[in-house]
Design a protein around this motif. Structure first.
Motif, PDB file in Angstrom:
ATOM      1  N   CYS A   1      22.177  -5.968  75.411  1.00 14.24           N
ATOM      2  CA  CYS A   1      21.479  -6.549  74.242  1.00 14.24           C
ATOM      3  C   CYS A   1      20.290  -7.504  74.595  1.00 14.24           C
ATOM      4  N   ALA A   2      20.701  -8.219  75.465  1.00 11.38           N
ATOM      5  CA  ALA A   2      19.368  -9.179  76.070  1.00 11.38           C
ATOM      6  C   ALA A   2      18.272  -8.222  76.669  1.00 11.38           C
ATOM      7  N   MET A   3      18.645  -6.965  77.412  1.00 13.52           N
ATOM      8  CA  MET A   3      17.655  -6.309  77.934  1.00 13.52           C
ATOM      9  C   MET A   3      16.925  -5.743  76.954  1.00 13.52           C
TER      10      MET A   3
ATOM     11  N   VAL B   1      24.048  -6.647  65.972  1.00 15.58           N
ATOM     12  CA  VAL B   1      22.957  -5.927  66.196  1.00 15.58           C
ATOM     13  C   VAL B   1      21.967  -6.792  66.655  1.00 15.58           C
ATOM     14  N   PRO B   2      21.509  -6.417  67.804  1.00 15.10           N
ATOM     15  CA  PRO B   2      19.964  -7.065  68.422  1.00 15.10           C
ATOM     16  C   PRO B   2      18.793  -7.094  67.463  1.00 15.10           C
ATOM     17  N   ALA B   3      18.143  -8.127  67.352  1.00 17.70           N
ATOM     18  CA  ALA B   3      16.862  -8.103  66.648  1.00 17.70           C
ATOM     19  C   ALA B   3      16.024  -6.952  66.795  1.00 17.70           C
ATOM     20  N   GLY B   4      15.477  -6.341  65.875  1.00 10.77           N
ATOM     21  CA  GLY B   4      14.657  -4.979  66.353  1.00 10.77           C
ATOM     22  C   GLY B   4      15.384  -3.689  66.571  1.00 10.77           C
TER      23      GLY B   4
ATOM     24  N   VAL C   1      19.871   3.457  66.281  1.00  8.39           N
ATOM     25  CA  VAL C   1      19.821   3.426  67.764  1.00  8.39           C
ATOM     26  C   VAL C   1      21.260   2.428  68.338  1.00  8.39           C
ATOM     27  N   ALA C   2      21.528   1.516  67.252  1.00 10.31           N
ATOM     28  CA  ALA C   2      23.013   0.592  67.241  1.00 10.31           C
ATOM     29  C   ALA C   2      24.057   1.544  67.345  1.00 10.31           C
ATOM     30  N   ALA C   3      23.979   2.625  66.461  1.00 15.81           N
ATOM     31  CA  ALA C   3      25.169   3.526  66.574  1.00 15.81           C
ATOM     32  C   ALA C   3      25.246   4.301  67.751  1.00 15.81           C
TER      33      ALA C   3
END
Ligand SMILES: NC(=O)c1ccc[n+]([C@@H]2O[C@H](COP(=O)([O-])OP(=O)(O)OC[C@H]3O[C@@H](n4cnc5c(N)ncnc54)[C@H](OP(=O)(O)O)[C@@H]3O)[C@@H](O)[C@H]2O)c1
Length: 326
Positions: free
Chosen positions: A283-285, A108-111, A116-118
């Motif tokens: 994830c980068a965005m 899961v991206p930092a923050g 949100v991840a789900a």
């Protein structure tokens, strides 16, 4: 462990809250303590047995999952234990534990919160694949998102805004239009009124409509296609309205416009290497602050059936999330 099971196809009220044995991770798998599961229209169709591919009974609904690694199977790096991973699973997200191949899990991206991840993988990958790969969206273009207050719709608003588009969000209720506004839509439209084409023209005030993002179908699709500017693109994403629309092809000819299918699931099955590219870019965005997913408050497993029913009844707003642990 507690899990919600579908033991017979039908309405979500027939789902059974069961005590099941905890899964044991096989070689190459991780065992997750599920923190949250994201739900969408397709999950409700699976419970009804109304999706194009029927899941064999009994099954645990839910495909989008985020959780902490509690143990690993043979061949998996034990350093993963304790980390938070998200995944798209074939089923089984509405359970306290799930065993999944480590290869399909992503950190899961930092923050990014579990809520949100789900809800990130399906709606956001579909939007990025739709706008970037299928629609060739360019900065400054104008996008009409149909069903903009639903889970696919709010993600489409976020991704289109991040790509520099002007976004008009169409939804049938004030609550859904408010959700679309909160997600960053530039303008909102009530498309439940008969003459919404005229209302859209007034909103656009001469601006060309370049793309339609259409997860709804039914009678909305032809009207939306008629609103496109020459060389416009209509992205066919889904048919939540139930009816698969037909389009007079002279409209495509006269507008020099394209109708483009956005089957993200089919695309990644045919090109598995593409999914890490799409999710990695998203994830980068997110980490760069270009995406701003708005989380809906998670509810408990006991409320999952009513959440699925709300999706079927057109009452759901945003991306519904079930919280299983914190
Ligand atoms: N192509 C892909 O790769 C892909 C990926 C994921 C999902 N999908 C598809 O996208 C569609 C939307 O999924 P979702 O999870 O965003 O669903 P959702 O959260 O329920 O949103 C769908 C929206 O469709 C509109 N709608 C119009 N008539 C409806 C009806 N009779 N019943 C329910 N909704 C109706 C509703 O907005 P209004 O009330 O504002 O009209 C609703 O908010 C589904 O068909 C799903 O299969 C496709």
């Amino acid at each position: 462990m507690k899990a919600l099971q579908c033991v017979a196809y039908g309405e979500p009220s027939g789902l059974v809250l069961a005590d099941l044995p905890e899964p044991v991770p096989a070689p190459g798998e991780v065992l997750l303590r599920v923190e949250a599961a994201g739900l969408g229209f397709v999950d409700a169709l699976h419970v009804r047995g109304a999706y194009q591919v029927k899941r064999p009974l009994p099954f645990i609904p839910g495909t989008e999952v985020v959780g902490r690694v509690v143990s690993v199977g043979a061949g998996v790096d034990p350093a993963l234990i304790g980390g938070r991973l998200m995944a798209l699973s074939p089923a089984g997200a509405l359970a306290e534990r799930i065993a999944l191949p480590a290869a399909i899990c992503t950190p899961v991206p930092a923050g990014m919160s579990p809520e949100v991840a789900a809800g990130f993988i399906v709606s956001y990958c579909t939007a990025l694949y739709g706008f970037q790969d299928c629609g060739a969206l360019r900065p400054g273009e104008c996008v009409l998102v149909l069903g903009a207050g639903g889970s696919v719709g709010v993600a489409a608003i976020d991704v289109a805004k991040a790509m520099g588009a002007h976004v008009v969000a169409a939804a049938s209720s004030e609550r859904k239009r408010d959700a679309a506004k909160a997600q960053g839509a530039d303008q909102v439209l009530d498309y439940s009124v008969p003459d919404w084409r005229r209302a859209l023209a007034a909103l656009l005030a001469g601006r060309a409509l370049d793309l339609v993002y259409d997860p709804v179908g039914g009678g909305f699709s032809e009207t939306a296609f008629r609103c496109l500017a020459p060389r416009g693109r209509h992205l066919v994403v889904g048919f939540a309205a139930g009816e698969i629309p037909k389009l007079p092809l002279n409209l495509a000819l006269l507008k020099r416009a394209s109708l483009v299918g956005v089957d993200w699931g089919g695309y990644i099955r045919a090109h598995p290497a593409e999914q890490p590219r799409l999710l990695g870019r998203l994830c980068a965005m997110f980490e760069a602050g270009e995406l701003h997913p708005v989380a809906t408050p998670g509810v408990g497993l006991a409320e999952a059936a009513s959440v699925l029913q709300a999706l079927l009844d057109r009452r759901s707003v945003g991306k519904p999330v079930i919280r299983l642990s914190s």
